[in-house]
Design an enzyme around this catalytic site. Structure first.
Site, PDB file in Angstrom:
ATOM      1  N   ASP A 258       0.726  -1.227   0.102  1.00  0.00           N
ATOM      2  CA  ASP A 258      -0.048   0.134  -0.010  1.00  0.00           C
ATOM      3  C   ASP A 258       0.853   1.213  -0.031  1.00  0.00           C
ATOM      4  OD1 ASP A 258      -2.603   1.248   0.465  1.00  0.00           O
ATOM      5  OD2 ASP A 258      -1.594   1.815   2.324  1.00  0.00           O
TER       6      ASP A 258
ATOM      7  N   GLU B  52       1.164  -0.555  -5.091  1.00  0.00           N
ATOM      8  CA  GLU B  52       0.181   0.655  -5.392  1.00  0.00           C
ATOM      9  C   GLU B  52       0.987   1.885  -5.583  1.00  0.00           C
ATOM     10  OE1 GLU B  52      -3.392   3.300  -3.568  1.00  0.00           O
ATOM     11  OE2 GLU B  52      -1.846   2.496  -2.390  1.00  0.00           O
TER      12      GLU B  52
END
Length: 655
Positions: free
Chosen positions: A326, A379
Site C-alpha cells: 500500500d 500501489e
C-alpha cells in the site's frame, strides 16, 4: 475486558533466565537481517527446566524497566519484571511457567524520562477484539491440506499465468443476520467466498488488510497488530482455514500490506519505549499529514527487520501467494503531500526518500529469495521509473504495479456521453504508449467507489440499459487490454450504491436480470481469460499486442489483436463505444481464413440487445488496415466482440 492494576500484589516466582536468542540471532537483528523475528520476539510456548510456560521477549532499548502484565498476575506491574539482555540489543526477556495459550497480556514500560505506558506486543499472533487492546498468547499450529496448490505454485511462473483478482473487504462482503447484522467469520467465508470465487472463475482473492486494526473505519490500513489476523472474524487457525479452502479450490490469496505508516494509538507502536523507536522522531519525516499517522523509520535496522520479518511471516506461516504494498508513492517521496518547508531533503538535496527506496528493494529481494513463486505488487501512482525492474538493475524489484493512469483515463472516458467520445479517444489509446514500460495490474479498486465517486455502474452515462451496456463494455475492454485484472467486490454485479464498510454488499440486486447479466458477463470473461493463452501469456510484453485500428475516432471504435507465445494463439477485439449499431464494419485481419465470434457483450443472456456475429465469418481478399485480408462485422451498440481464428478450416485455404 476491564483491567485492574494491583501494584501491591505479591510477586510471583519465575524460573532462571531463558532465551530463544543465540548470539548469531542478535547479530542479525542488529544488522537488520533477521527475517524470522516472529520466531524469537513476542510470546512463545516453551518448556524450561521441565516446566511448560510462555517466553516473552520485546525490543525496548530505551526502557528503564519492563514487566509483563496480564490476567495471570492480576495486571500487576511489579509481579513479572523482565530482564534486559547484556549485549546492548535492547531486548527484554522473561519465561513465566504455567502461562498457557489464550492469556491476555501487555508490556508495562517505564522509560528513563519518566514515561510510563502499557503496550501491546508488536509480534503477537493474536489480539483482543477491538475496542479492547490486549494481546493474547497464541500458537500457529495448523494441519494444512493445500499441498497440491503449493506444489503447483512452486513449479510455475506466476507472471505467465492468468491473474484475475477479486478485491474483498472482509467485514462487508457479506453480513450474517442472527438476529442482527454481524461479521462473517473466517470459517463462514471459507465456505461462501470460496464457492463464489470458484463459480466466478477468479484466479485470486485480494484481501484488504486483515492485520489487527483498532479503528474498523480505517478499512485495515491503520495497523497495530502486524502479525495477527483481525480477531473480529476469528483467530489465526480460522484465517489459515480460509486460505486453505481457497487454495484447495484453485484460488490464490493476495494480502494488502502496509509498511508505510501506522496509527498513533497508545497501545500500538508509537513512542514505544518513551522514545520514537519505530517512527522517525522529526515530524517532517515521521508524521503523515494525510492519514494523521506515524511513518516507519527506514534508517533503523531493527525496524527494517520487523517489517521484512512481517512480510515473510504471512508467506511462511499462512501460505500467502502475493503481497500488494500500500501507498508506495508516499514512501518514495519526502515531500509527498507536504508543502514547502514541511519536509527534509535527502543528503543530496533531493526529494527522494533514499532509506525507503533501499528498504523496498531489500523487501523485494528477501521475498523473492525465500519465495520465488510469490508476487509483490506496488500501489504506486507516479511515474517513478523501474518499479517492476529487478533491483540488480536499479529497480524497486516489484513483480507488478497498479496502472493508475489507465484507471483514471478509462473511467474519465466512460463518464463522457457517447456523443462526445470521439473527441476523447486518446484517453483509451494513450495507455498503450507506456503499457510495457512496467508490468501492470489494471485496478478497478475500492478507492474508485467511495467518498462520492459513485459506484462503477453509476459512473456510466445514459439510460438504465445504456449504463449496463457501458459497464459490460468497460469490463470487456479491460480484459482485452494487456495486464493483470482486478475488480473490487460489488463491481462484479454492478452494485448501485457506493461501497459502505458498515454494511453488506447489496446481493439482492443479483435477482435483477441486468445486474445478473453483468455478473454472468464477468464470469464468462474470467472463463475465457483462463482458457485462451492470448489473454495472459504475453500480457507484459509488446509481443502480445497489436493495434488493428486505433484511429477510428469518428465512429468511436477500437480494434486490436492479443497474442500468446504460439503464433496460432490470437484473439481479435472490436469495441464500439457508441449506442449505434455499426453494420458492415470492415477490419483488417492478420490471417486468411474463417473466424468465429466467441464472446459478445451484447448477448441477450448478459442483458444486451443480441446484435451478434453468428456462424462462420470468412475473410475477404480486400486489403484493410495494412493487412491483405479483412472481415465484415456487425458491431453491437456499446458493445465488444471477441473473435478467434478457426483452424478447422485451414484445409480450405492450403489446398
Amino acid at each position: 475486558m476491564e483491567y485492574t492494576v494491583e501494584d501491591t500484589a505479591p510477586t510471583q516466582e519465575t524460573l532462571p533466565w531463558f532465551s530463544l536468542f543465540s548470539e548469531f540471532d542478535i547479530s542479525l537483528f542488529k544488522a537488520g537481517k533477521h527475517y524470522q523475528l516472529y520466531n524469537k520476539l513476542g510470546s512463545h510456548q516453551v518448556q524450561h527446566l521441565g516446566k511448560t510456560g510462555t517466553y516473552f521477549a520485546v525490543w525496548a532499548p530505551n526502557a528503564k524497566n519492563v514487566s509483563v502484565i496480564g490476567n495471570f498476575n492480576g495486571w500487576n506491574r511489579t509481579a513479572h519484571a523482565m530482564h534486559v539482555r547484556w549485549d546492548h540489543s535492547g531486548i527484554w526477556e522473561l519465561f513465566i511457567p504455567e502461562v498457557a495459550v489464550g492469556e491476555c497480556y501487555k508490556y508495562f514500560i517505564e522509560s528513563h524520562n519518566g514515561y510510563k505506558v502499557e503496550k501491546g506486543d508488536p509480534y503477537a499472533y493474536h489480539w483482543e477484539t477491538p475496542p479492547h487492546t490486549a494481546t493474547i498468547t497464541s500458537d500457529l499450529s495448523y494441519a494444512w491440506a493445500d499441498e497440491q496448490w503449493m506444489t503447483n505454485r512452486h513449479q510455475s511462473k506466476p507472471l505467465q499465468k492468468p491473474l484475475s483478482v477479486y478485491e474483498v473487504h472482509l467485514g462487508s462482503w457479506r453480513r450474517v443476520l442472527d438476529p442482527e447484522s454481524r461479521f462473517m467469520t473466517y470459517r463462514e467465508m471459507a465456505v461462501e467466498l470460496t464457492a463464489y470465487c470458484k463459480d466466478m472463475n477468479f484466479t485470486h482473492v485480494e484481501f484488504m488488510p486483515v492485520m489487527e486494526h483498532p479503528f474498523y473505519g480505517s478499512w485495515g490500513y491503520q495497523l497495530t497488530g502486524y502479525f495477527a489476523p483481525s480477531s473480529r472474524y476469528g483467530n489465526a487457525q480460522d484465517f489459515m482455514y480460509l486460505i486453505d479452502q481457497l487454495h484447495q479450490a484453485g484460488i490464490g490469496v493476495i494480502l494488502d500490506w502496509v509498511p508505510s505508516h501506522f496509527p498513533t494509538d497508545e497501545h500500538g507502536l508509537g513512542y514505544f519505549d518513551g522514545t520514537h523507536l519505530y517512527e522517525y522522531a522529526d515530524p517532517r519525516k515521521g508524521f503523515h499529514p494525510d492519514w494523521k499517522s506515524l511513518i516507519f523509520n527506514f534508517c533503523r535496522n531493527e525496524v527494517r527487520a520487523f517489517l521484512i520479518s512481517n512480510a515473510l511471516y504471512w508467506l511462511d506461516k499462512y501460505h500467502i501467494d502475493g503481497l500488494r504494498v500500500d501507498a508506495v508513492a508516499s514512501m518514495l517521496y519526502l515531500d509527498y503531500s507536504r508543502k514547502e518547508g514541511e519536509w527534509i531533503p535527502n543528503e543530496h538535496g533531493g526529494r527522494e526518500n533514499l532509506e525507503a527506496i533501499s528498504f523496498l528493494q531489500e523487501f523485494n529481494d528477501a521475498v523473492h529469495q525465500h519465495h520465488p513463486d510469490v508476487i509483490t505488487i506496488a500501489e504506486e501512482s507516479t511515474a517513478w521509473p523501474g518499479v517492476t525492474q529487478p533491483t540488480s538493475w536499479g529497480g524497486l524489484g516489484f513483480d507488478l504495479k497498479w496502472m493508475m493512469g489507465w484507471m483514471h483515463d478509462t473511467l474519465s472516458y466512460f463518464e463522457n456521453e457517447p456523443l462526445y467520445r470521439s473527441y476523447h479517444q486518446g484517453q483509451l489509446t494513450f495507455s498503450l504508449v507506456y503499457a510495457f514500460t512496467e508490468k501492470f495490474v489494471l485496478p478497478l479498486s475500492h478507492d474508485e467507489v467511495v467518498y462520492g465517486k459513485h459506484s462503477l455502474i453509476n459512473k456510466m452515462p445514459g439510460d438504465n440499459w445504456q449504463q449496463f451496456a457501458n459497464l459490460r463494455l468497460l469490463y470487456g475492454y479491460m480484459y482485452g487490454h494487456p495486464g493483470a485484472k482486478m475488480i473490487f467486490m460489488g463491481g462484479d454485479f454492478a452494485q448501485r450504491h457506493e461501497w459502505a464498510h458498515d454494511y453488506s454488499m447489496d446481493w439482492h440486486e443479483t435477482h435483477d436480470p441486468l445486474h445478473k447479466g453483468v455478473q454472468q458477463w464477468l464470469k464468462q470473461l474470467n472463463t475465457l481469460y483462463k482458457q485462451y493463452p492470448a489473454f495472459y501469456e504475453n500480457s507484459y510484453s509488446p509481443d502480445g499486442f497489436e493495434w488493428i485500428d486505433m484511429n477510428d475516432s469518428v465512429n468511436s471504435v477500437l480494434s486490436w489483436v492479443r497474442k500468446g507465445f504460439n503464433e496460432q494463439d490470437r484473439l481479435l477485439f472490436v469495441a464500439n463505444f457508441t449506442p449505434v449499431v455499426r453494420h458492415n464494419y470492415r477490419i483488417g485481419v492478420p490471417q486468411l481464413g474463417v473466424y468465429q465470434e466467441i464472446l459478445n457483450s451484447d448477448n441477450l443472456s448478459y442483458g444486451g440487445s443480441d446484435v451478434l456475429n453468428s456462424g462462420n465469418l470468412e475473410t475477404y481478399p480486400i486489403p484493410m488496415h495494412g493487412k491483405q485480408h479483412s472481415l465484415l462485422l456487425t458491431l453491437p451498440p456499446l458493445g465488444i466482440t471477441i473473435l478467434k481464428y478457426d483452424t478447422s478450416f485451414d484445409w480450405l485455404y492450403t489446398a
